[in-house]
Design an enzyme around this catalytic site. Structure first.
Site, PDB file in Angstrom:
ATOM      1  CB  CYS A   1      69.799  49.715  59.196  1.00  0.00           C
ATOM      2  SG  CYS A   1      68.301  48.824  59.640  1.00  0.00           S
TER       3      CYS A   1
ATOM      4  CG  HIS B   1      69.058  44.411  57.192  1.00  0.00           C
ATOM      5  ND1 HIS B   1      69.947  45.020  58.060  1.00  0.00           N
ATOM      6  CD2 HIS B   1      68.459  45.427  56.512  1.00  0.00           C
ATOM      7  CE1 HIS B   1      69.880  46.330  57.901  1.00  0.00           C
ATOM      8  NE2 HIS B   1      68.990  46.601  56.968  1.00  0.00           N
TER       9      HIS B   1
ATOM     10  CG  HIS C   1      71.891  49.369  53.084  1.00  0.00           C
ATOM     11  ND1 HIS C   1      72.459  49.099  54.315  1.00  0.00           N
ATOM     12  CD2 HIS C   1      70.546  49.424  53.290  1.00  0.00           C
ATOM     13  CE1 HIS C   1      71.499  48.995  55.225  1.00  0.00           C
ATOM     14  NE2 HIS C   1      70.329  49.188  54.623  1.00  0.00           N
TER      15      HIS C   1
END
Length: 389
Positions: free
Chosen positions: A143, A314, A277
């Protein structure tokens, strides 16, 4: 002396569409984009929700479109000497179909290479007639992959190895990846991402990504480009604490922040907004809050922080590039996107998370944070571009 690096083009997709207008309608307006999954049968899974888009193309087609929009918005004509850096995984839906054909004795007309990140590089390099292999790089460190890609592209230009770079990443919700996160019990139980809120229960996936066109300032000014933002510096770290959990004290993320601020040669007091994040998982949000406190000290309590994953979901390998692009658009519109779904204060998450509604604020410098499995962390410092008189 290093070159200054600027952003002159952006191609962006959020789950409700492509481009700046889609971002303004959703992320900058505080609208979440989660809905029941229709791309595959979700009955076997614990969650039926994702920020699924109406995009019908393949992962490669998404990448090509984002690249085209980034190049078009930059107004650049020649990328033959450019670098291309992608943060990307393979197209697993297509790979599954390929192996189903093979296992049943059928022949696939499309070679397996077309589903791999290296093929995405080849397609984009061919499209823009990029010369040589040394300028094509693919990263697959989960990620942070696309924020890492932006950082590598920044370094190449800063060091004079390239004048321009096309960089970023993108991802689509697939059944295979959905199943993996479902089995890891990471999905939000109520179909909403509630980052930093005491009642948060997990993350959800989304469609999207971004491609950015970076240039040296000298190159951009020479051709009269419209400059969108400047990248002042970035930081990369790995705490190697656990295969999928962040260090509980946020040590790795704090180190990435400190390295980014040092590389940018600015003080923490100059940061106007922290783009977190913010996955909405109990462990990540607590560790990220600890990291921000560790790196910013008392300044952490005076700096607005938010998670756009509460609206977009996400984006996995594409999340760093998307959130870098969203940070640039937030600066352009002097609007902090909110942390949507925030309901209850967590004593371990006690900072200003801009709950539920966007906030108008003059944004001159922002920092975008991303983390991934394996303890990897990135931080990118961006500055609004003000034309010199």
């Amino acid at each position: 002396m290093s070159n200054r690096v600027v952003v002159t083009g952006i191609g962006v997709m959020v789950p409700n569409g492509f481009g700046e207008e889609a971002v303004k309608r959703s992320v900058l307006a505080g609208e979440h984009l989660f809905r029941p999954v229709t791309r595959f049968e979700s009955t076997p899974f614990r969650s039926a929700f994702a920020a699924e888009s109406d995009f019908k193309g393949s992962l490669l087609e998404l990448g090509v479109r984002l690249a085209e929009e980034a190049v078009a918005s930059s107004g650049i004509n020649d990328l033959s000497e450019s670098s291309i850096v992608l943060g990307l995984q393979g197209d697993y839906n297509a790979l599954q179909q390929y192996w189903r054909l093979k296992s049943s004795g059928q022949h696939s007309a499309i070679p397996i290479s077309e589903y791999l990140p290296s093929y995405h590089l080849k397609v984009l390099a061919d499209q823009y007639r990029v010369k040589g292999n040394v300028r094509k790089i693919s990263l697959n460190n989960a990620c942070i992959a696309s924020s890492n890609a932006i950082g590598v592209a920044y370094e190449m230009i800063s060091r004079g190895q390239s004048e321009t770079a096309l960089c970023g990443g993108y991802s689509l919700v697939t059944e295979e990846m959905f199943a993996k996160f479902n089995s890891g019990r990471t999905f939000a139980s109520d179909g909403r991402v509630r980052a930093f809120s005491a009642n948060r229960s997990g993350m959800l996936l989304g469609d999207g990504g971004a491609m950015l066109l970076l240039e040296s300032l000298e190159h951009a000014e020479k051709r009269g480009a419209t400059i969108l933002a400047e990248i002042l510096g970035w930081g990369l770290s790995c705490d190697a604490f656990h295969v999928c959990q962040p260090h509980p004290d946020g040590n790795g993320m704090a180190l990435a922040i400190e390295r980014a601020l040092a590389a940018a040669s600015i003080h923490k007091e100059e940061i106007d907004y922290i783009h977190a994040h913010g996955t909405g998982t109990p462990l990540n949000d607590r560790a990220e809050t600890a990291a921000i406190k560790q790196a910013f000290g008392t300044k952490a309590y005076d700096t607005p922080i938010s998670s756009t994953k509460t609206m977009t979901g996400h984006i996995l390998e594409g999340t760093g590039a998307l959130e870098t692009a969203l940070s640039i658009l937030a600066m352009k519109h002097d609007t902090i996107p909110p942390t949507v779904g925030y309901e209850q204060q967590d004593p371990h998450c006690d900072l200003d998370y801009v709950p539920n509604s966007p906030r108008k604020k003059q944004l001159n410098k922002v920092i975008n944070l991303n983390a991934s499995f394996g303890g990897n962390n990135t931080a990118i410092v961006l500055q609004k571009w003000v034309e010199r008189g």
